[in-house]
Design a protein around this motif. Sequence first.
Motif, PDB file in Angstrom:
ATOM      1  N   GLN A   7     -13.946 -13.134  -2.474  1.00  0.00           N
ATOM      2  CA  GLN A   7     -14.766 -13.220  -1.264  1.00  0.00           C
ATOM      3  C   GLN A   7     -13.970 -12.818  -0.023  1.00  0.00           C
ATOM      4  OE1 GLN A   7     -17.959 -13.570  -1.126  1.00  0.00           O
ATOM      5  NE2 GLN A   7     -18.175 -13.962  -3.305  1.00  0.00           N
ATOM      6  N   LEU A   8     -12.685 -13.161   0.008  1.00  0.00           N
ATOM      7  CA  LEU A   8     -11.844 -12.731   1.131  1.00  0.00           C
ATOM      8  C   LEU A   8     -11.786 -11.206   1.186  1.00  0.00           C
ATOM      9  CD1 LEU A   8      -8.858 -15.233   0.833  1.00  0.00           C
ATOM     10  CD2 LEU A   8     -10.556 -15.162   2.673  1.00  0.00           C
ATOM     11  N   ARG A   9     -11.576 -10.586   0.040  1.00  0.00           N
ATOM     12  CA  ARG A   9     -11.522  -9.120  -0.013  1.00  0.00           C
ATOM     13  C   ARG A   9     -12.851  -8.504   0.404  1.00  0.00           C
ATOM     14  NH1 ARG A   9      -9.581  -9.960  -5.223  1.00  0.00           N
ATOM     15  NH2 ARG A   9      -7.354 -10.196  -5.195  1.00  0.00           N
ATOM     16  N   ARG A  10     -13.943  -9.025  -0.137  1.00  0.00           N
ATOM     17  CA  ARG A  10     -15.271  -8.477   0.149  1.00  0.00           C
ATOM     18  C   ARG A  10     -15.582  -8.560   1.636  1.00  0.00           C
ATOM     19  NH1 ARG A  10     -19.755 -10.390   1.621  1.00  0.00           N
ATOM     20  NH2 ARG A  10     -19.157 -12.538   1.269  1.00  0.00           N
ATOM     21  N   ARG A  11     -15.368  -9.733   2.216  1.00  0.00           N
ATOM     22  CA  ARG A  11     -15.723  -9.916   3.627  1.00  0.00           C
ATOM     23  C   ARG A  11     -14.823  -9.076   4.541  1.00  0.00           C
ATOM     24  NH1 ARG A  11     -19.635 -10.019   6.993  1.00  0.00           N
ATOM     25  NH2 ARG A  11     -19.199 -11.215   8.850  1.00  0.00           N
ATOM     26  N   ALA A  12     -13.554  -8.995   4.234  1.00  0.00           N
ATOM     27  CA  ALA A  12     -12.653  -8.165   5.045  1.00  0.00           C
ATOM     28  C   ALA A  12     -13.067  -6.698   4.975  1.00  0.00           C
ATOM     29  CB  ALA A  12     -11.211  -8.343   4.581  1.00  0.00           C
ATOM     30  N   ARG A  13     -13.461  -6.236   3.787  1.00  0.00           N
ATOM     31  CA  ARG A  13     -13.932  -4.846   3.647  1.00  0.00           C
ATOM     32  C   ARG A  13     -15.185  -4.618   4.486  1.00  0.00           C
ATOM     33  NH1 ARG A  13     -12.875  -5.255  -1.972  1.00  0.00           N
ATOM     34  NH2 ARG A  13     -15.081  -5.667  -2.282  1.00  0.00           N
ATOM     35  N   GLU A  14     -16.099  -5.585   4.481  1.00  0.00           N
ATOM     36  CA  GLU A  14     -17.329  -5.438   5.277  1.00  0.00           C
ATOM     37  C   GLU A  14     -17.007  -5.246   6.750  1.00  0.00           C
ATOM     38  OE1 GLU A  14     -19.667  -8.927   4.557  1.00  0.00           O
ATOM     39  OE2 GLU A  14     -20.306  -8.272   2.567  1.00  0.00           O
ATOM     40  N   LEU A  15     -15.928  -5.879   7.202  1.00  0.00           N
ATOM     41  CA  LEU A  15     -15.555  -5.806   8.612  1.00  0.00           C
ATOM     42  C   LEU A  15     -14.489  -4.747   8.880  1.00  0.00           C
ATOM     43  CD1 LEU A  15     -15.382  -9.644   9.323  1.00  0.00           C
ATOM     44  CD2 LEU A  15     -17.250  -8.081   9.875  1.00  0.00           C
ATOM     45  N   ASP A  16     -14.130  -3.981   7.850  1.00  0.00           N
ATOM     46  CA  ASP A  16     -13.085  -2.955   7.961  1.00  0.00           C
ATOM     47  C   ASP A  16     -11.766  -3.540   8.462  1.00  0.00           C
ATOM     48  OD1 ASP A  16     -14.553  -0.836   6.967  1.00  0.00           O
ATOM     49  OD2 ASP A  16     -15.289  -0.232   8.941  1.00  0.00           O
ATOM     50  N   LEU A  17     -11.406  -4.702   7.939  1.00  0.00           N
ATOM     51  CA  LEU A  17     -10.145  -5.341   8.305  1.00  0.00           C
ATOM     52  C   LEU A  17      -9.189  -5.292   7.121  1.00  0.00           C
ATOM     53  CD1 LEU A  17     -11.454  -8.556  10.114  1.00  0.00           C
ATOM     54  CD2 LEU A  17     -10.520  -6.505  11.172  1.00  0.00           C
ATOM     55  N   THR A  18      -7.940  -5.005   7.410  1.00  0.00           N
ATOM     56  CA  THR A  18      -6.917  -5.058   6.375  1.00  0.00           C
ATOM     57  C   THR A  18      -6.470  -6.504   6.186  1.00  0.00           C
ATOM     58  OG1 THR A  18      -5.100  -4.791   7.946  1.00  0.00           O
ATOM     59  CG2 THR A  18      -6.071  -2.758   7.016  1.00  0.00           C
ATOM     60  N   ASP A  19      -5.806  -6.769   5.072  1.00  0.00           N
ATOM     61  CA  ASP A  19      -5.255  -8.103   4.856  1.00  0.00           C
ATOM     62  C   ASP A  19      -4.282  -8.469   5.974  1.00  0.00           C
ATOM     63  OD1 ASP A  19      -6.713  -8.363   2.549  1.00  0.00           O
ATOM     64  OD2 ASP A  19      -5.010  -8.084   1.194  1.00  0.00           O
ATOM     65  N   ALA A  20      -3.475  -7.502   6.378  1.00  0.00           N
ATOM     66  CA  ALA A  20      -2.491  -7.756   7.436  1.00  0.00           C
ATOM     67  C   ALA A  20      -3.176  -8.129   8.751  1.00  0.00           C
ATOM     68  CB  ALA A  20      -1.603  -6.534   7.629  1.00  0.00           C
ATOM     69  N   GLU A  21      -4.294  -7.474   9.049  1.00  0.00           N
ATOM     70  CA  GLU A  21      -5.004  -7.774  10.295  1.00  0.00           C
ATOM     71  C   GLU A  21      -5.661  -9.152  10.228  1.00  0.00           C
ATOM     72  OE1 GLU A  21      -6.312  -7.336  14.219  1.00  0.00           O
ATOM     73  OE2 GLU A  21      -4.707  -6.413  13.087  1.00  0.00           O
ATOM     74  N   VAL A  22      -6.251  -9.490   9.100  1.00  0.00           N
ATOM     75  CA  VAL A  22      -6.844 -10.830   8.944  1.00  0.00           C
ATOM     76  C   VAL A  22      -5.745 -11.880   9.109  1.00  0.00           C
ATOM     77  CG1 VAL A  22      -8.027 -12.422   7.384  1.00  0.00           C
ATOM     78  CG2 VAL A  22      -8.721 -10.021   7.470  1.00  0.00           C
ATOM     79  N   ALA A  23      -4.616 -11.652   8.468  1.00  0.00           N
ATOM     80  CA  ALA A  23      -3.504 -12.601   8.560  1.00  0.00           C
ATOM     81  C   ALA A  23      -3.048 -12.767  10.010  1.00  0.00           C
ATOM     82  CB  ALA A  23      -2.339 -12.127   7.684  1.00  0.00           C
ATOM     83  N   ARG A  24      -2.878 -11.647  10.699  1.00  0.00           N
ATOM     84  CA  ARG A  24      -2.422 -11.706  12.096  1.00  0.00           C
ATOM     85  C   ARG A  24      -3.389 -12.495  12.962  1.00  0.00           C
ATOM     86  NH1 ARG A  24      -3.310  -9.739  16.870  1.00  0.00           N
ATOM     87  NH2 ARG A  24      -4.989  -8.341  16.253  1.00  0.00           N
ATOM     88  N   ARG A  25      -4.679 -12.184  12.831  1.00  0.00           N
ATOM     89  CA  ARG A  25      -5.676 -12.860  13.658  1.00  0.00           C
ATOM     90  C   ARG A  25      -5.798 -14.347  13.318  1.00  0.00           C
ATOM     91  NH1 ARG A  25     -10.774  -8.630  14.158  1.00  0.00           N
ATOM     92  NH2 ARG A  25      -9.561  -6.861  14.899  1.00  0.00           N
ATOM     93  N   ALA A  26      -5.506 -14.707  12.079  1.00  0.00           N
ATOM     94  CA  ALA A  26      -5.581 -16.121  11.670  1.00  0.00           C
ATOM     95  C   ALA A  26      -4.268 -16.855  11.928  1.00  0.00           C
ATOM     96  CB  ALA A  26      -5.951 -16.212  10.193  1.00  0.00           C
ATOM     97  N   GLY A  27      -3.260 -16.144  12.413  1.00  0.00           N
ATOM     98  CA  GLY A  27      -1.970 -16.774  12.688  1.00  0.00           C
ATOM     99  C   GLY A  27      -1.172 -17.071  11.432  1.00  0.00           C
ATOM    100  N   LEU A  28      -1.343 -16.228  10.410  1.00  0.00           N
ATOM    101  CA  LEU A  28      -0.645 -16.412   9.138  1.00  0.00           C
ATOM    102  C   LEU A  28       0.280 -15.235   8.867  1.00  0.00           C
ATOM    103  CD1 LEU A  28      -3.796 -17.336   7.017  1.00  0.00           C
ATOM    104  CD2 LEU A  28      -2.127 -18.942   7.959  1.00  0.00           C
ATOM    105  N   SER A  29       1.278 -15.469   8.051  1.00  0.00           N
ATOM    106  CA  SER A  29       2.109 -14.343   7.627  1.00  0.00           C
ATOM    107  C   SER A  29       1.309 -13.530   6.606  1.00  0.00           C
ATOM    108  CB  SER A  29       3.409 -14.831   6.989  1.00  0.00           C
ATOM    109  OG  SER A  29       3.152 -15.404   5.720  1.00  0.00           O
ATOM    110  N   PRO A  30       1.551 -12.225   6.545  1.00  0.00           N
ATOM    111  CA  PRO A  30       0.848 -11.414   5.550  1.00  0.00           C
ATOM    112  C   PRO A  30       1.085 -11.914   4.117  1.00  0.00           C
ATOM    113  CG  PRO A  30       1.878 -10.000   7.168  1.00  0.00           C
ATOM    114  CD  PRO A  30       2.362 -11.398   7.444  1.00  0.00           C
ATOM    115  N   ARG A  31       2.280 -12.380   3.845  1.00  0.00           N
ATOM    116  CA  ARG A  31       2.589 -12.878   2.496  1.00  0.00           C
ATOM    117  C   ARG A  31       1.764 -14.124   2.162  1.00  0.00           C
ATOM    118  NH1 ARG A  31       8.546 -14.152   0.001  1.00  0.00           N
ATOM    119  NH2 ARG A  31       7.776 -14.968  -1.967  1.00  0.00           N
ATOM    120  N   ARG A  32       1.685 -15.042   3.107  1.00  0.00           N
ATOM    121  CA  ARG A  32       0.909 -16.260   2.869  1.00  0.00           C
ATOM    122  C   ARG A  32      -0.562 -15.930   2.641  1.00  0.00           C
ATOM    123  NH1 ARG A  32       0.376 -21.303   7.105  1.00  0.00           N
ATOM    124  NH2 ARG A  32      -1.101 -22.521   5.876  1.00  0.00           N
ATOM    125  N   TYR A  33      -1.122 -15.082   3.489  1.00  0.00           N
ATOM    126  CA  TYR A  33      -2.519 -14.695   3.326  1.00  0.00           C
ATOM    127  C   TYR A  33      -2.709 -13.958   1.999  1.00  0.00           C
ATOM    128  CZ  TYR A  33      -7.095 -12.674   4.116  1.00  0.00           C
ATOM    129  OH  TYR A  33      -8.412 -12.311   3.965  1.00  0.00           O
TER     130      TYR A  33
END
Length: 109
Positions: A7-33
């Motif tokens: 679901q994380l992958r699906r929703r991020a794709r719908e919004l054209d967000l990369t994992d790194a961008e989701v992590a940054r906006r959520a205040g998480l490290s890319p590795r943790r996310y």
Amino acid sequence: MQVLGEQLRRRARELDLTDAEVARRAGLSPRRYGNYVTGDRVPDLQTLVRICKVLMTTPDQLLGFDDAKSAKKKSERDRLVDKLLAAASGLDDKQLKLAVRHLEVMAES
């Protein structure tokens, strides 16, 4: 927890967000996310809520408790508005004011 990762992958794709961008906006490290996306780890409630805010969704939807079919019935316009809101949430106040002004100018023409 594969459902969450999918679901994380699906929703991020719908919004054209990369994992790194989701992590940054959520205040998480890319590795943790990335651990959440792969299903290796499960976020605590506070972290899940922060991720939901970035992805403009609910914990129920990400955890698979909501009917996923209803999300697929969104119109193209609704998907574009979701993308616009997600992009706006990543802006600081100065950038947001500028973006709003640009949109107002576009709407006037």
